[in-house]
Design an enzyme around this catalytic site. Structure first.
Site, short mmCIF file in Angstrom:
data_model
loop_
_atom_site.label_atom_id
_atom_site.label_comp_id
_atom_site.label_asym_id
_atom_site.label_seq_id
_atom_site.Cartn_x
_atom_site.Cartn_y
_atom_site.Cartn_z
N ASP A 1 0.30 5.06 0.69
CA ASP A 1 -0.62 6.11 1.11
C ASP A 1 -0.15 7.46 0.57
OD1 ASP A 1 -2.40 4.53 2.65
OD2 ASP A 1 -0.89 4.41 4.23
N GLU B 1 -3.39 10.84 3.54
CA GLU B 1 -4.29 10.54 4.65
C GLU B 1 -4.39 11.82 5.44
OE1 GLU B 1 -4.55 6.25 5.89
OE2 GLU B 1 -2.41 6.66 6.06
N HIS C 1 4.11 1.45 2.45
CA HIS C 1 3.96 0.22 3.23
C HIS C 1 4.29 -0.98 2.34
CE1 HIS C 1 1.49 1.91 6.64
NE2 HIS C 1 1.11 2.77 5.71
N GLU D 1 0.85 -1.19 0.00
CA GLU D 1 0.00 0.00 0.00
C GLU D 1 0.89 1.24 0.00
OE1 GLU D 1 -3.07 2.10 3.24
OE2 GLU D 1 -2.39 0.03 3.50
#
Length: 452
Positions: free
Chosen positions: A227, A230, A241, A225
């Site tokens: 991001d 956020e 990640h 993942e």
């Protein structure tokens, strides 16, 4: 990123299945993007979005009987996971009326927080009616406009990439008949266990309700993942990640899923290596009337720089800057003892930050930037709005852990009250919250934005 369950939101009896229902037509809202080769040289793609299957109504294939109600499976239709997938049909979505998902203008997507009984939403970008739009982010920049002016503490307007199957698992798993068109095949680095169907079977084994509308099962669904964004009005972070696996993969126990005391034994780096300006010492950079003023829209640019400057090179660093009112705003530099004053993510930054904050550098254990780079070659774009039933979004916008000394480096992540994100509180106080994403672009470095 310290969220415990990335998708811990309320579903209000809107649930998922794997057969295709015929009661509501599925029409994907339009969200065109642009692909750029140089400034001003951009080509439009007629992309759309589809709603994640976890939000959809699932019913018996031969009628209107729910396969899942509140936080419980229908025992008749779902005596086991495989039978449940055969008995249950997933239907089309009424995007605006039921979920508060609208396209206020071309190239813009608005996600409302609470619509009637529905809370939050998650959608995926589609290349066509049957497949997700895959992205290779290496040696590219990803740019979009965001408006978080109506997104208070405790909420997360999240934009990220997950290494999902292009067809939503349709070809890999015979029990999945719905595919990407109906938003199946979700995974992320938290290996979430609240996904009701995984690999074409119901995740009903050992299912337990966390509240009146959601629960978790024995299995989780893992993948890398990235991001991008956020955020709410008061805090933001971007975080890679990596995972040990290179595609959507089911985890079968606490160790594989990295749950509980096994956080650093699982398939994925659940913490990631986050860049949060507030946490890194600049408390005046992001927020209402700060350097990046969240009371009005702005453009965020994320660049994925490779060692050799090619689309196949090893990932070296991830850079961020903003454009607001025609002015380019560089990302904030770190102001933490023991961390070089940089404004981008790299292996050196991650090692220094983890050491300074006393955190486990699982990011390096999994493979760091090199591993993340390999997984950036085939990513699906996710856009969402959610509240956090696990730790109330404190990992993003407040003190976390909440019982730690907030003066200790790395504990304070934002100005928000730790109780502001309690789901019952934020859903009652801010049902009219929303986020707007628009003007999404992918392109060569320095090709997707303009400034005065």
């Amino acid at each position: 990123m310290y969220k415990q369950v990335a998708t811990a939101v309320s579903f209000a009896s809107l649930v998922l299945g794997q057969q295709i229902g015929t009661l509501t037509p599925e029409t994907h809202p339009s969200l065109p993007i642009e692909v750029c080769t140089a400034p001003g040289a951009c080509t439009k793609e007629d992309t759309t979005v589809t709603l994640d299957a976890n939000w959809r109504w699932t019913h018996a294939t031969d009628g209107y009987t729910n396969c899942y109600t509140g936080n419980a499976w229908n025992e008749t239709a779902c005596p086991d996971g495989k039978t449940c997938a055969a008995n249950c049909a997933i239907d089309g979505a009424e995007y605006e009326a039921t979920y508060g998902i609208t396209t206020p203008e071309e190239g813009a997507l608005r996600l409302n927080f609470v619509t009637a009984e529905n809370v939050g939403s998650r959608v995926y970008l589609m290349a066509d009616d049957e497949k997700y739009r895959l992205f290779n982010l290496l040696n590219k920049e990803f740019t979009m406009d965001v408006d978080v002016s109506n997104l208070p503490c405790g909420l997360n307007g999240a934009v990220y990439f997950s290494e999902m199957d292009e067809d939503g698992g349709l070809s890999r798993f015979e029990g999945n008949k719905a595919g990407a068109k109906y938003g199946t095949g979700y995974c992320d680095s938290q290996c979430p266990r609240d996904i009701k169907f995984i690999n074409g079977e119901a995740n009903s084994e050992e299912w337990g309700g966390e509240d009146g509308n959601s629960g978790t099962g024995k299995y989780g669904t893992c993948c890398a993942e990235m991001d991008i964004w956020e955020a709410n009005m008061d805090a933001t972070a971007y975080t890679p990640h990596p995972c040990k696996v290179s595609e959507q993969t089911q985890c079968v126990d606490d160790i594989e899923c990295g749950a509980g005391d096994h956080r650093y034994e699982g398939m994925c780096d659940r913490d990631g290596c986050d860049f949060n300006a507030f946490r890194l010492g600049n408390k005046e950079y992001y927020g209402p009337e700060k350097t990046v003023d969240t009371t009005k829209p702005f453009t965020l640019v994320t660049q994925f720089v490779t060692e050799d400057g090619t689309d196949t090179g090893a990932l070296k660093s991830i850079h961020r800057f903003y454009v607001q009112d025609g002015v380019v705003i560089p990302n904030s530099e770190t102001v933490v003892e023991g961390v070089d004053p940089v404004n981008y993510i790299s292996d050196d930054f991650c090692e220094q930050q983890k050491t300074a904050f006393g955190d486990n550098n699982h990011f390096a254990t999994i493979g760091g930037m090199a591993a993340m780079g390999k997984q950036l070659e085939k990513m699906v774009l996710v856009l969402s709005i959610w509240d956090d039933h696990a730790v109330y979004m404190n990992w993003l916008d407040s003190n976390y852990p909440t019982d730690a000394d907030p003066t200790k480096p790395g504990v304070a992540r934002g100005r928000c009250d730790p109780e502001a994100g309690v789901p019952e509180t934020v859903e009652a106080a801010h049902p009219d919250a929303y986020v707007i994403y628009s003007n999404i672009k992918l392109g060569a470095i320095n090709s997707t934005f303009t400034a005065a």
